[in-house]
Design a protein around this motif. Structure first.
Motif, PDB file in Angstrom:
ATOM      1  N   GLN A  94       0.805  -1.222   0.000  1.00 27.45           N
ATOM      2  CA  GLN A  94       0.000   0.000   0.000  1.00 27.45           C
ATOM      3  C   GLN A  94       0.838   1.272   0.000  1.00 27.45           C
ATOM      4  O   GLN A  94       0.341   2.341  -0.318  1.00 27.45           O
ATOM      5  CB  GLN A  94      -0.962  -0.006   1.187  1.00 27.45           C
ATOM      6  CG  GLN A  94      -1.969  -1.135   1.118  1.00 27.45           C
ATOM      7  CD  GLN A  94      -2.733  -1.167  -0.198  1.00 27.45           C
ATOM      8  OE1 GLN A  94      -3.293  -0.181  -0.629  1.00 27.45           O
ATOM      9  NE2 GLN A  94      -2.737  -2.323  -0.855  1.00 27.45           N
ATOM     10  N   THR A  95       2.118   1.166   0.339  1.00 25.71           N
ATOM     11  CA  THR A  95       3.006   2.319   0.311  1.00 25.71           C
ATOM     12  C   THR A  95       3.239   2.745  -1.133  1.00 25.71           C
ATOM     13  O   THR A  95       3.459   1.893  -1.996  1.00 25.71           O
ATOM     14  CB  THR A  95       4.362   1.968   0.959  1.00 25.71           C
ATOM     15  OG1 THR A  95       4.120   1.428   2.258  1.00 25.71           O
ATOM     16  CG2 THR A  95       5.265   3.177   1.072  1.00 25.71           C
ATOM     17  N   ARG A  96       3.201   4.036  -1.410  1.00 22.62           N
ATOM     18  CA  ARG A  96       3.450   4.517  -2.777  1.00 22.62           C
ATOM     19  C   ARG A  96       4.940   4.415  -3.075  1.00 22.62           C
ATOM     20  O   ARG A  96       5.726   5.227  -2.607  1.00 22.62           O
ATOM     21  CB  ARG A  96       2.959   5.941  -2.925  1.00 22.62           C
ATOM     22  CG  ARG A  96       1.437   5.999  -2.846  1.00 22.62           C
ATOM     23  CD  ARG A  96       0.940   7.280  -3.357  1.00 22.62           C
ATOM     24  NE  ARG A  96       1.356   7.402  -4.764  1.00 22.62           N
ATOM     25  CZ  ARG A  96       0.654   8.015  -5.689  1.00 22.62           C
ATOM     26  NH1 ARG A  96      -0.476   8.569  -5.392  1.00 22.62           N
ATOM     27  NH2 ARG A  96       1.101   8.098  -6.925  1.00 22.62           N
ATOM     28  N   LEU A  97       5.291   3.438  -3.855  1.00 20.56           N
ATOM     29  CA  LEU A  97       6.700   3.158  -4.155  1.00 20.56           C
ATOM     30  C   LEU A  97       7.076   3.389  -5.605  1.00 20.56           C
ATOM     31  O   LEU A  97       8.217   3.147  -5.995  1.00 20.56           O
ATOM     32  CB  LEU A  97       7.028   1.700  -3.805  1.00 20.56           C
ATOM     33  CG  LEU A  97       6.870   1.259  -2.363  1.00 20.56           C
ATOM     34  CD1 LEU A  97       7.203  -0.219  -2.233  1.00 20.56           C
ATOM     35  CD2 LEU A  97       7.748   2.094  -1.451  1.00 20.56           C
ATOM     36  N   SER A  98       6.151   3.842  -6.435  1.00 24.21           N
ATOM     37  CA  SER A  98       6.424   3.898  -7.871  1.00 24.21           C
ATOM     38  C   SER A  98       7.648   4.741  -8.219  1.00 24.21           C
ATOM     39  O   SER A  98       8.395   4.392  -9.127  1.00 24.21           O
ATOM     40  CB  SER A  98       5.200   4.364  -8.653  1.00 24.21           C
ATOM     41  OG  SER A  98       4.800   5.649  -8.256  1.00 24.21           O
ATOM     42  N   SER A  99       7.883   5.827  -7.527  1.00 24.07           N
ATOM     43  CA  SER A  99       9.030   6.679  -7.832  1.00 24.07           C
ATOM     44  C   SER A  99      10.357   5.952  -7.591  1.00 24.07           C
ATOM     45  O   SER A  99      11.338   6.173  -8.293  1.00 24.07           O
ATOM     46  CB  SER A  99       8.976   7.964  -7.007  1.00 24.07           C
ATOM     47  OG  SER A  99       9.910   8.894  -7.491  1.00 24.07           O
ATOM     48  N   TYR A 100      10.373   5.051  -6.619  1.00 24.94           N
ATOM     49  CA  TYR A 100      11.578   4.266  -6.316  1.00 24.94           C
ATOM     50  C   TYR A 100      11.678   3.077  -7.275  1.00 24.94           C
ATOM     51  O   TYR A 100      12.733   2.811  -7.847  1.00 24.94           O
ATOM     52  CB  TYR A 100      11.550   3.756  -4.877  1.00 24.94           C
ATOM     53  CG  TYR A 100      11.179   4.813  -3.872  1.00 24.94           C
ATOM     54  CD1 TYR A 100      11.996   5.917  -3.663  1.00 24.94           C
ATOM     55  CD2 TYR A 100       9.992   4.731  -3.147  1.00 24.94           C
ATOM     56  CE1 TYR A 100      11.652   6.900  -2.758  1.00 24.94           C
ATOM     57  CE2 TYR A 100       9.647   5.717  -2.241  1.00 24.94           C
ATOM     58  CZ  TYR A 100      10.474   6.795  -2.048  1.00 24.94           C
ATOM     59  OH  TYR A 100      10.128   7.769  -1.156  1.00 24.94           O
TER      60      TYR A 100
END
Length: 121
Positions: A94-100
């Motif tokens: 659920q953590t927004r990780l797309s940038s990483y």
């Protein structure tokens, strides 16, 4: 690194990267078994980053296989649009990780950046 060159990562090493949008940086720890730990956010009193999330072995490979040959945005641009962020959420994170994750996909050779999207190989 230049386009077309993939990064070789020795096991049990830590690398610093810039996020996909270029607004900050993060650390990725690569383990011998294929697991990757992402460390992001501010630095705490122990000198470590406040945010932490692990990607199991094979996670990036499964994501890349799902989008193989396609041009995909990091975040959804419409109600039914597919995105990296959507795939991550559907995988149970659920953590927004797309940038990483987008940065790692490019650096590890799973995709190439085309403007603000990823072209999966």
């Amino acid at each position: 690194m230049h386009e077309g060159q993939t990064m070789r990562v020795p096991p049990d090493s830590t690398r610093k990267f810039e996020t996909f949008g270029g607004e900050s940086n993060f650390d990725a720890v690569f383990y011998a078994g294929g697991k990757i730990s992402l460390r992001f956010g501010g630095i705490n009193e122990n000198g470590r980053r406040n945010g932490y999330k692990s990607l199991e072995s094979g996670y990036l490979e499964r994501l890349a296989a799902h989008f193989s040959g396609r041009l995909v945005p990091p975040s959804a641009t419409g109600e039914n649009a597919e995105s990296i962020d959507q795939w991550i959420r559907e995988s149970g994170i659920q953590t927004r990780l797309s940038s990483y994750v987008c940065t790692l996909l490019v650096e590890l050779g799973f995709a190439k950046r085309e403007n603000d999207q990823l072209r999966f190989l």
